[in-house]
Design an enzyme around this catalytic site. Structure first.
Site, short mmCIF file in Angstrom:
data_model
loop_
_atom_site.label_atom_id
_atom_site.label_comp_id
_atom_site.label_asym_id
_atom_site.label_seq_id
_atom_site.Cartn_x
_atom_site.Cartn_y
_atom_site.Cartn_z
CB SER A 77 -0.75 0.06 1.22
OG SER A 77 -0.20 0.28 2.34
CB ILE A 114 1.59 0.26 6.39
CG1 ILE A 114 1.18 1.64 6.85
CG2 ILE A 114 2.53 -0.23 7.74
CD1 ILE A 114 0.40 1.98 7.73
CB ILE A 132 7.78 -0.35 8.64
CG1 ILE A 132 7.08 -0.90 9.70
CG2 ILE A 132 7.71 1.04 8.42
CD1 ILE A 132 5.80 -0.75 10.09
CE LYS A 133 5.74 0.59 -0.27
NZ LYS A 133 4.60 0.80 -1.10
CB ILE A 134 11.95 3.09 5.04
CG1 ILE A 134 11.27 2.83 6.43
CG2 ILE A 134 12.94 4.33 5.06
CD1 ILE A 134 12.27 2.47 7.42
#
EC number: 2.2.1.2
Length: 381
Positions: free
Chosen positions: A45, A109, A140-142
């Site tokens: 997402s 996310i 976790i998207k970074i």
């Protein structure tokens, strides 16, 4: 019964994730069906996806009203909506996570895009998101920015799954892979388990071709007298992104042969897989599944929007092609330096990273504005 090519892709060591998440597909059972029957084994997402999901959708109204009654600020209401969707999606994907021993079954996310240039804020938010969502299979998207990579290193050392996003250049991918390795080394040095941590490096595709094709079209529009030169320019169109991805895969193969990686693998570390992102074809003259067909191969992920999932299930031509035409890929990228073509690939990648962050910041701001309007609309007078 028609063959689902998505299931065939699994046989070549590639996982298919879906680039789409909304409460509608969770509540309708569509997501569960995609996971159980159609070969989808992860979800990504981003702020643009959540803007489409939440803005103007009454399915979220009851939770927005609950947030208003609880006196929550708009940003916290946003998080309450999104975190609930992420948790529910994680629960639907949990059987995949368990069955694959943590290889797949993840839901990604993104931390707020407004902090992409702030390392410490990114670390803080990644830790908070992971803790508050409370699911082992959340990722976790970074963003893979200069400030993002030290955050990746620390968050991996903390034992948090990370999806490094907005990677365009091969160089940025290599730096990402080493940030993952360094994070694992830090954690291992502390005597902590590294076998449960997963990471993907999201390498973007179609945006590269859109940018370079635009530059080629501009040159052709000016007029080219030489037929051979025109052919040389046209030969580049629609080919750079796949060539770039194939070169990145070669770098991946080199990295997993290093002593650093082998030492971590001996302790149970999982490889950081390359994930092909931005895979919907923008030019209607190209195959709608070209970013799938050309990049099937072991230890990779392809994240597809719903329309591409349907197209691929129907007519992908599945074979392992990630290492076919490798020499041609290097030659094609080198040809961009030809004075007749004269495209600076590094400059293009830098432009795309800036644009990519902007394409997440603007939808996030738009979502917060539309949510603020909805809060006012639903608030008791």
């Amino acid at each position: 019964m028609a063959t689902n090519q998505l299931l065939e892709i699994k046989n070549y060591g590639q996982s298919i994730w879906m680039d789409n998440l909304s409460r509608d597909i969770i509540q309708s059972g569509e997501l569960k069906d995609q996971v159980e029957n159609k070969g989808i084994c992860g979800i990504t997402s981003n702020p643009a996806i959540f803007e489409k999901a939440i803005a103007g959708n009454a399915i979220y109204d009851a939770d927005i009203e609950a947030g208003i009654k609880a006196g929550l600020p708009t940003e916290k209401i946003y998080e309450s909506l999104v975190f609930a969707d992420i948790r529910n999606a994680c629960d639907i994907l949990r059987p995949v996570y368990d069955a694959t021993d943590g290889l797949d079954g993840y839901v990604s996310i993104e931390v707020p895009p407004s902090i992409s240039d702030d390392t410490q804020a990114t670390i803080k938010e990644a830790r908070r998101y992971y803790q508050e969502i409370g699911r082992e299979n959340v990722m976790i998207k970074i963003p893979g920015t200069k400030a993002g990579l030290p955050a990746v290193e620390q968050v991996i050392a903390d034992g948090i799954n990370v999806n490094i996003t907005l990677l365009f250049s091969v160089d940025s991918y290599i730096k990402t892979a080493w940030a993952y390795i360094t994070g694992l080394e830090k954690r291992a040095a502390e005597g902590k388990d590294i076998s449960k941590i997963a990471s993907v490096a999201s390498f973007f595709l179609s945006r590269i071709d859109s940018n370079i094709d635009g530059k080629i079209d501009a040159k052709l529009k000016k007029g080219v007298d030489d037929i051979a030169l025109e052919a040389k320019l046209r030969d580049v169109k629609g080919k750079v992104a796949i060539a770039n991805a194939k070169i990145a895969y070669q770098e991946y193969k080199k990295i997993i042969q290093t002593d650093s990686w082998k030492a971590l693998a001996a302790k149970g570390a999982k490889v950081q897989r390359l994930l092909w992102a931005s895979t919907s074809t923008k030019d209607p003259s190209y195959s709608d599944v070209m970013y799938v067909d050309e990049l099937v191969g072991p230890d990779t992920v392809n994240t597809l929007p719903p329309a591409t999932i349907e197209a691929c299930a129907d007519h992908c031509d599945v074979a392992s092609r990630i290492e076919t035409g490798t020499e041609e890929a290097y030659n094609l990228i080198e040809s961009l330096k030809d004075p007749d073509i004269n495209i600076d690939i590094n400059k293009v990648m830098d432009e795309l990273l800036v644009e990519g962050i902007d394409k997440f910041v603007k939808p996030f701001e738009s979502l917060m504005n539309s949510l603020e309007s909805k809060v006012k609309q639903l608030s008791p007078v």
